[in-house]
Design a protein around this motif. Structure first.
Motif, PDB file in Angstrom:
ATOM      1  N   LEU A   1       3.999  -2.562   4.019  1.00 36.55           N
ATOM      2  CA  LEU A   1       4.776  -1.733   4.941  1.00 36.55           C
ATOM      3  C   LEU A   1       4.961  -0.339   4.369  1.00 36.55           C
ATOM      4  CD1 LEU A   1       6.519  -1.338   7.476  1.00 36.55           C
ATOM      5  CD2 LEU A   1       8.474  -2.205   6.142  1.00 36.55           C
ATOM      6  N   ALA A   2       4.554   0.669   5.156  1.00 34.03           N
ATOM      7  CA  ALA A   2       4.729   2.068   4.779  1.00 34.03           C
ATOM      8  C   ALA A   2       5.611   2.762   5.814  1.00 34.03           C
ATOM      9  CB  ALA A   2       3.374   2.766   4.676  1.00 34.03           C
ATOM     10  N   TYR A   3       6.023   3.973   5.505  1.00 31.45           N
ATOM     11  CA  TYR A   3       6.883   4.770   6.383  1.00 31.45           C
ATOM     12  C   TYR A   3       6.808   6.211   5.893  1.00 31.45           C
ATOM     13  CZ  TYR A   3       9.610   3.305   2.347  1.00 31.45           C
ATOM     14  OH  TYR A   3      10.001   3.014   1.061  1.00 31.45           O
ATOM     15  N   PRO A   4       7.280   7.170   6.663  1.00 30.69           N
ATOM     16  CA  PRO A   4       7.211   8.570   6.217  1.00 30.69           C
ATOM     17  C   PRO A   4       7.872   8.762   4.858  1.00 30.69           C
ATOM     18  CG  PRO A   4       7.768   8.478   8.538  1.00 30.69           C
ATOM     19  CD  PRO A   4       7.813   7.058   8.042  1.00 30.69           C
ATOM     20  N   SER A   5       7.217   9.533   3.989  1.00 30.51           N
ATOM     21  CA  SER A   5       7.681   9.823   2.622  1.00 30.51           C
ATOM     22  C   SER A   5       7.720   8.572   1.750  1.00 30.51           C
ATOM     23  CB  SER A   5       9.048  10.511   2.630  1.00 30.51           C
ATOM     24  OG  SER A   5       8.947  11.825   3.149  1.00 30.51           O
ATOM     25  N   VAL A   6       6.846   7.607   2.052  1.00 33.43           N
ATOM     26  CA  VAL A   6       6.671   6.484   1.139  1.00 33.43           C
ATOM     27  C   VAL A   6       5.963   6.989  -0.116  1.00 33.43           C
ATOM     28  CG1 VAL A   6       4.375   5.776   1.962  1.00 33.43           C
ATOM     29  CG2 VAL A   6       5.963   4.049   1.071  1.00 33.43           C
ATOM     30  N   GLN A   7       6.180   6.330  -1.240  1.00 35.74           N
ATOM     31  CA  GLN A   7       5.518   6.746  -2.480  1.00 35.74           C
ATOM     32  C   GLN A   7       4.080   6.235  -2.480  1.00 35.74           C
ATOM     33  OE1 GLN A   7       7.390   7.835  -6.411  1.00 35.74           O
ATOM     34  NE2 GLN A   7       7.189   5.628  -6.561  1.00 35.74           N
ATOM     35  N   LEU A   8       3.150   7.129  -2.693  1.00 38.17           N
ATOM     36  CA  LEU A   8       1.735   6.810  -2.567  1.00 38.17           C
ATOM     37  C   LEU A   8       1.321   5.640  -3.451  1.00 38.17           C
ATOM     38  CD1 LEU A   8      -1.051   7.568  -1.377  1.00 38.17           C
ATOM     39  CD2 LEU A   8      -1.314   9.183  -3.283  1.00 38.17           C
ATOM     40  N   LEU A   9       1.713   5.658  -4.714  1.00 36.83           N
ATOM     41  CA  LEU A   9       1.276   4.605  -5.642  1.00 36.83           C
ATOM     42  C   LEU A   9       1.922   3.263  -5.332  1.00 36.83           C
ATOM     43  CD1 LEU A   9      -0.620   4.199  -8.005  1.00 36.83           C
ATOM     44  CD2 LEU A   9       1.253   4.736  -9.559  1.00 36.83           C
ATOM     45  N   ASP A  10       3.087   3.279  -4.697  1.00 37.94           N
ATOM     46  CA  ASP A  10       3.713   2.022  -4.304  1.00 37.94           C
ATOM     47  C   ASP A  10       2.854   1.278  -3.285  1.00 37.94           C
ATOM     48  OD1 ASP A  10       5.771   2.822  -5.904  1.00 37.94           O
ATOM     49  OD2 ASP A  10       7.340   2.621  -4.399  1.00 37.94           O
ATOM     50  N   VAL A  11       2.085   2.032  -2.504  1.00 33.49           N
ATOM     51  CA  VAL A  11       1.186   1.436  -1.516  1.00 33.49           C
ATOM     52  C   VAL A  11      -0.168   1.132  -2.145  1.00 33.49           C
ATOM     53  CG1 VAL A  11      -0.013   1.796   0.685  1.00 33.49           C
ATOM     54  CG2 VAL A  11       2.349   2.605   0.386  1.00 33.49           C
ATOM     55  N   THR A  12      -0.755   2.130  -2.783  1.00 39.41           N
ATOM     56  CA  THR A  12      -2.129   2.002  -3.253  1.00 39.41           C
ATOM     57  C   THR A  12      -2.265   1.169  -4.521  1.00 39.41           C
ATOM     58  OG1 THR A  12      -1.945   4.096  -4.463  1.00 39.41           O
ATOM     59  CG2 THR A  12      -2.799   4.185  -2.198  1.00 39.41           C
ATOM     60  N   GLY A  13      -1.224   1.154  -5.387  1.00 37.74           N
ATOM     61  CA  GLY A  13      -1.301   0.368  -6.619  1.00 37.74           C
ATOM     62  C   GLY A  13      -1.509  -1.111  -6.345  1.00 37.74           C
ATOM     63  N   PRO A  14      -0.598  -1.756  -5.608  1.00 33.02           N
ATOM     64  CA  PRO A  14      -0.815  -3.174  -5.284  1.00 33.02           C
ATOM     65  C   PRO A  14      -2.094  -3.411  -4.489  1.00 33.02           C
ATOM     66  CG  PRO A  14       1.475  -2.576  -4.919  1.00 33.02           C
ATOM     67  CD  PRO A  14       0.735  -1.295  -5.183  1.00 33.02           C
ATOM     68  N   LEU A  15      -2.408  -2.506  -3.536  1.00 32.15           N
ATOM     69  CA  LEU A  15      -3.625  -2.683  -2.748  1.00 32.15           C
ATOM     70  C   LEU A  15      -4.858  -2.735  -3.639  1.00 32.15           C
ATOM     71  CD1 LEU A  15      -3.144  -0.386   0.382  1.00 32.15           C
ATOM     72  CD2 LEU A  15      -3.270  -2.882   0.350  1.00 32.15           C
ATOM     73  N   GLN A  16      -4.916  -1.863  -4.645  1.00 33.21           N
ATOM     74  CA  GLN A  16      -6.083  -1.832  -5.516  1.00 33.21           C
ATOM     75  C   GLN A  16      -6.234  -3.130  -6.307  1.00 33.21           C
ATOM     76  OE1 GLN A  16      -8.419   0.756  -5.490  1.00 33.21           O
ATOM     77  NE2 GLN A  16      -9.550  -0.892  -6.508  1.00 33.21           N
ATOM     78  N   VAL A  17      -5.114  -3.737  -6.676  1.00 31.71           N
ATOM     79  CA  VAL A  17      -5.178  -5.022  -7.373  1.00 31.71           C
ATOM     80  C   VAL A  17      -5.839  -6.065  -6.486  1.00 31.71           C
ATOM     81  CG1 VAL A  17      -3.806  -6.929  -8.306  1.00 31.71           C
ATOM     82  CG2 VAL A  17      -3.204  -4.560  -8.866  1.00 31.71           C
ATOM     83  N   PHE A  18      -5.430  -6.132  -5.217  1.00 30.73           N
ATOM     84  CA  PHE A  18      -6.004  -7.119  -4.306  1.00 30.73           C
ATOM     85  C   PHE A  18      -7.470  -6.802  -3.990  1.00 30.73           C
ATOM     86  CE2 PHE A  18      -1.416  -7.471  -3.171  1.00 30.73           C
ATOM     87  CZ  PHE A  18      -1.240  -8.777  -3.588  1.00 30.73           C
TER      88      PHE A  18
END
Length: 335
Positions: A23-40
């Motif tokens: 789940l993302a939203y405006p002004s979400v922290q980029l690495l909070d989204v992409t870090g876990p995604l990259q692991v998967f």
């Protein structure tokens, strides 16, 4: 590949896979989204290289589904918030400066509340814990967030049992993680639960990160606070590292810094956030960690070289700082 999971995966895109929604939203922290995604993504690659079908289907969702701009100014593509259809295996709520506005959005909070009831497991990264807490998903549970926001999370949500030091916390099917890169640690733990230690270790090695990071987030925040004082005490730290085996008394440190003992103690604590004695212990532990992982020197010799004096003193310091004994540390991280 590991044995069949306790919870059967969802059939997505023609094959059995675990649907992971972030789940993302405006002004979400980029690495909070992409870090876990990259692991998967790396887990998918690892399994595919072994001839298997990718175990994860990944989806970033946001209210409106038109994409969001992260706090870094980078836009990311998103899908609309799903209301029906396939229930997610894993829902991950990212953190960021926009989390307060997200937690005040009753429509979004209600969606999180409903989605957490459908998902097999739920997780948050960094301050994403505030949005999970607003939905009630953390009531009565242990949880963690970024070290600088733990007190605020506890104040705003007294039903949440906030712990400030862990890199991540699991309470049943709900996982929460500390600041920013801790989302990678959490995602690796989720992969290990799904696919086993061997696969998770392969992903960690590819990403050049620890599978299980030593110590807690307080350790890293304090170490960084010491680094922030390099302009004032950098020369002193360099001198200390060259004299770790010496008797580094307060009087000796103050004399080296050109201050009175009282003035030195006050200025040092203000600049680094730790007392001189605590700093000496951490610098000695850091030096011992390097020798344990990079050499075959006996533990007794390392304790003497780093100024602990005895193996038992070094063992107690390691337990305080790293929550691990020197022997355990060497077994885990020796090259």
């Amino acid at each position: 590949m590991p044995k069949s999971p306790r919870f059967p995966p969802t059939t997505v895109r023609g094959h059995s896979a675990r649907l992971v929604e972030v789940l993302a939203y405006p002004s979400v922290q980029l690495l909070d989204v992409t870090g876990p995604l990259q692991v998967f993504v790396c887990a998918n690659d690892h399994v595919a290289q072994a001839g298997g079908m990718p175990p994860y289907v990944l989806r970033v969702v946001a209210k409106g589904g038109q994409g969001v701009t992260t706090s870094a100014g980078v836009g990311i593509t998103t899908s609309p918030l799903p209301r029906t259809g396939t229930a997610p295996d894993t829902l991950i709520v990212a953190g960021g400066p926009g989390v307060d506005a997200a937690a005040a959005d009753t429509v979004l909070v209600d969606w999180v509340r409903q989605r957490t009831r459908k998902a097999r497991r739920v997780a948050s990264v960094c301050t994403g814990a505030f949005l999970l807490a607003a939905s009630g998903a953390l009531d009565g549970r242990r949880a963690v967030t970024h070290w600088s926001y733990c007190a605020e999370l506890a104040r705003r949500f007294p039903a949440v049992r906030v712990e400030s030091d862990p890199i991540f916390v699991r309470d049943g099917s709900v996982w929460t993680s500390a600041g920013v890169t801790a989302g990678i640690d959490l995602a690796l733990a989720l992969v290990e639960e799904d696919l086993g230690r061997t696969a998770a270790l392969a992903v960690a090695r590819y990403l050049v990160v620890f599978l299980k990071r030593p110590g807690g987030q307080a350790q890293f925040s304090e170490a960084l606070s010491m680094q922030s004082a390099e302009d004032e005490f950098g020369a002193l730290h360099e001198w200390i590292n060259k004299h770790l085996s010496d008797d580094l008394s307060l009087a000796m440190l103050a004399d080296q810094a050109g201050m009175s003992e009282r003035s030195f103690s006050r200025h040092y604590a203000e600049a680094t956030g730790v007392t001189p004695a605590r700093a000496i212990e951490r610098l000695r532990v850091e030096a011992a960690r390097r020798l344990l992982s990079e050499s075959r020197l006996p533990v007794k010799r390392i304790s003497q070289r780093c100024g602990f004096g005895s193996e038992e003193t070094m063992r107690r310091s390691f337990l305080r700082v790293l929550s691990a004994t020197p022997t355990d540390y060497r077994a885990r991280f020796s090259s």
